[in-house]
Motif scaffolding. Sequence first.
Motif, PDB file in Angstrom:
ATOM      1  N   ALA A  49      34.600   9.912  70.526  1.00  0.00           N
ATOM      2  CA  ALA A  49      35.321   8.658  70.717  1.00  0.00           C
ATOM      3  C   ALA A  49      36.325   8.483  69.593  1.00  0.00           C
ATOM      4  O   ALA A  49      36.084   8.923  68.467  1.00  0.00           O
ATOM      5  CB  ALA A  49      34.361   7.469  70.736  1.00  0.00           C
ATOM      6  N   THR A  50      37.433   7.824  69.918  1.00  0.00           N
ATOM      7  CA  THR A  50      38.436   7.504  68.910  1.00  0.00           C
ATOM      8  C   THR A  50      38.883   6.061  69.063  1.00  0.00           C
ATOM      9  O   THR A  50      38.749   5.462  70.145  1.00  0.00           O
ATOM     10  CB  THR A  50      39.672   8.417  68.991  1.00  0.00           C
ATOM     11  N   THR A  52      42.271   3.566  67.710  1.00  0.00           N
ATOM     12  CA  THR A  52      43.539   3.545  67.008  1.00  0.00           C
ATOM     13  C   THR A  52      43.633   2.340  66.071  1.00  0.00           C
ATOM     14  O   THR A  52      42.751   1.472  66.056  1.00  0.00           O
ATOM     15  CB  THR A  52      44.708   3.495  67.993  1.00  0.00           C
ATOM     16  N   SER A  56      42.828   0.441  70.302  1.00  0.00           N
ATOM     17  CA  SER A  56      42.681   1.143  71.571  1.00  0.00           C
ATOM     18  C   SER A  56      41.635   2.236  71.416  1.00  0.00           C
ATOM     19  O   SER A  56      41.602   2.923  70.383  1.00  0.00           O
ATOM     20  CB  SER A  56      44.011   1.761  71.993  1.00  0.00           C
ATOM     21  N   THR A  57      40.806   2.386  72.435  1.00  0.00           N
ATOM     22  CA  THR A  57      39.711   3.353  72.346  1.00  0.00           C
ATOM     23  C   THR A  57      39.823   4.444  73.406  1.00  0.00           C
ATOM     24  O   THR A  57      40.449   4.260  74.458  1.00  0.00           O
ATOM     25  CB  THR A  57      38.351   2.647  72.491  1.00  0.00           C
ATOM     26  N   ASN A  58      39.188   5.565  73.101  1.00  0.00           N
ATOM     27  CA  ASN A  58      39.146   6.691  74.019  1.00  0.00           C
ATOM     28  C   ASN A  58      37.776   7.337  73.887  1.00  0.00           C
ATOM     29  O   ASN A  58      37.255   7.471  72.770  1.00  0.00           O
ATOM     30  CB  ASN A  58      40.247   7.700  73.662  1.00  0.00           C
ATOM     31  N   TYR A  59      37.192   7.739  75.023  1.00  0.00           N
ATOM     32  CA  TYR A  59      35.851   8.308  75.026  1.00  0.00           C
ATOM     33  C   TYR A  59      35.789   9.602  75.809  1.00  0.00           C
ATOM     34  O   TYR A  59      36.497   9.780  76.812  1.00  0.00           O
ATOM     35  CB  TYR A  59      34.856   7.327  75.653  1.00  0.00           C
ATOM     36  N   LYS A  64      30.964   7.890  78.157  1.00  0.00           N
ATOM     37  CA  LYS A  64      31.521   6.629  78.674  1.00  0.00           C
ATOM     38  C   LYS A  64      30.422   5.752  79.255  1.00  0.00           C
ATOM     39  O   LYS A  64      29.567   6.224  80.002  1.00  0.00           O
ATOM     40  CB  LYS A  64      32.580   6.919  79.733  1.00  0.00           C
TER      41      LYS A  64
END
Length: 117
Positions: A49-50, A52, A56-59, A64
Motif C-alpha cells: 500500500a502507498t 501520497t 491518496s491511497t493505493n493497494y 484491498k
Amino acid sequence: QVQLVESGGGLVQAGGSLTLSCVASGSIFSRNYMGWYRQAPGKQRELVATITASFSTNYADSVKGRFTVSRDNNKSTVYLRMNSLKPDDTAVYYCWSFAPISGTTSWGQGTQVTVSS
C-alpha cells in the motif's frame, strides 16, 4: 536520506489484526510519498500500500478491503492497519518513502509479520 523505523510486527492467528507503524526522520515528511512493501521467503518484494502527500491511497489487489494505510504528518508516522490476516500475509514488511524534491527512495529495516493457520 530519510530514516525509517518500523514497529508493530509479530505473530497472530489467521483472522486476527495487527497495526504496523513507521516513524520517519530526516526530511519534510508531509511532502513524501509513504508506503509499505513486503517480502515473503523465496519471493520478490511486492507493494502492499502507498499513500501520497495528498492522502491518496493505493493497494495491492491481495489486500484491498483488509488493509488500511494512513499517515499522521504531525507525528511523521505512517501506519498499516491489517485486518482479517491470512497465512499468505506472512512476510517481512518494509516501510518505504519517496521524497519527490530530492528523488530519494528510502527503506526501513523491516518488521516480521507471521500469521498462523
